[in-house]
Design an enzyme around this catalytic site. Sequence first.
Site, PDB file in Angstrom:
ATOM      1  CG  ASP A  24      -1.751  -1.263   1.342  1.00  0.00           C
ATOM      2  OD1 ASP A  24      -1.290  -2.331   0.892  1.00  0.00           O
ATOM      3  OD2 ASP A  24      -2.852  -1.181   1.886  1.00  0.00           O
ATOM      4  CG  HIS A  28      -2.738   4.373   1.992  1.00  0.00           C
ATOM      5  ND1 HIS A  28      -4.054   4.458   1.606  1.00  0.00           N
ATOM      6  CD2 HIS A  28      -2.610   3.177   2.641  1.00  0.00           C
ATOM      7  CE1 HIS A  28      -4.705   3.384   2.000  1.00  0.00           C
ATOM      8  NE2 HIS A  28      -3.849   2.579   2.617  1.00  0.00           N
ATOM      9  CG  ASN A  35      -9.760  -1.246   1.455  1.00  0.00           C
ATOM     10  OD1 ASN A  35      -8.575  -1.515   1.258  1.00  0.00           O
ATOM     11  ND2 ASN A  35     -10.158  -0.534   2.496  1.00  0.00           N
ATOM     12  CG  HIS A  36      -8.432   3.019   1.060  1.00  0.00           C
ATOM     13  ND1 HIS A  36      -8.949   4.042   1.823  1.00  0.00           N
ATOM     14  CD2 HIS A  36      -8.028   2.062   1.938  1.00  0.00           C
ATOM     15  CE1 HIS A  36      -8.854   3.739   3.106  1.00  0.00           C
ATOM     16  NE2 HIS A  36      -8.290   2.534   3.200  1.00  0.00           N
TER      17      HIS A  36
END
Length: 398
Positions: free
Chosen positions: A72, A74, A145-146
């Site tokens: 991830d 982000h 999911n994001h």
Amino acid sequence: MASLCLMNSLPVPPSSSHSPKLTETSLPPSPLVLHSNNNHSVSARALKPIVVSGDPPTFVSAPGRRILAVGDLHGDLKQARSALEMAGVLSSDGQDLWTGGETVLIQVGDILDRGEEEIAILSLLRSLDKQAKAKGGAVFQVNGNHETMNVEGDFRYVDSGAFDECNDFLEYVNDSEDGWEETFTGWVDEFERWKEQRTMSNGYWGPWNLVKRQKGVIARSILFRPGGPLARELARHAVVLKVNDWVFCHGGLLPHHVAYGIEKMNKEVSEWMRGLRQNDNTPNIPFIATRGYDSVVWNRLYSRDAPDLVDYQDKQVCSVLEETLQAVGAKAMVVGHTPQTIGVNCKYNCSIWRVDVGMSSGVLNSRPEVLEIIDDKARVIRSKRDRYSEELQAVAYT
């Protein structure tokens, strides 16, 4: 200044009709060269071409390739670049050049949220993919999911700077005279200038100005809603990707996902993101892949250790994992989603690898780590200052 309502003038990713049959694409064979990546020498031989099946890509045959998995990101471009440079696939001169040769790079989702440089990372990876293909390599992403949350319009975890980036990017796209691909891949080179212009302008009132925030929310909605330019960009990527004998996904694959059909799931998520799955103007969200604690992008069954498990004991989890891998025809699975405070690690006889280390400054701001797979043998790449411990870790996982 371009208005936010100029959606019709936006260049958008080209639409593709989805056939129920798998599509197969061959990438160019790698050149006959001798090179070294991260002290791993590759002998001088022409490798067979990478073959990609599915739309979006679902099955990848990449004979003889070095495979890298990155967790991830982000919205932290600096940490993303650091990870890629450390892994030997990105130049360290600031030119964002692919240096990985025929390496196959897989990013396992959650580029969005918690950071302010999300679109720049997406742009960088798209640019690197184009460069990698010319060298006999490839770059793949799987959606997390994001990504699906943002396509649904769930902006709870969006950083204030990310709303600003959306507003800047929308204006940049509106002003561009180029096609989508050139415009999109060019953003990673332009966003710093746009950011500087915004912060220096008289109209900049700080990160939480309500008018500015409203413009950012509108811009993000235009870009990420099903059928929007960035939703269509995300639609190019799978939620489950099988490369050789390894399967990559964000949360975790389960037996009922495989029974449902991973290419079917990928196709349904892609169509939803493109705005093609709607009933009475309401998006038909593919639940099995994107919703619920046991969906592909939300599942944490393999990422939590014994003290966190409620419904399953270790042996039961191991059994579920073995059943899943056997069903999908894979030797091991690589997942992100759940930050690992001890760094990249494996469990269940190394049949599951957890590669989310929380490297983003919006999460744990931990040191970047990358999983390297060569000839089905995996090791963890860490920063040079931890070279000794990296070697110990590599021995432990062999």
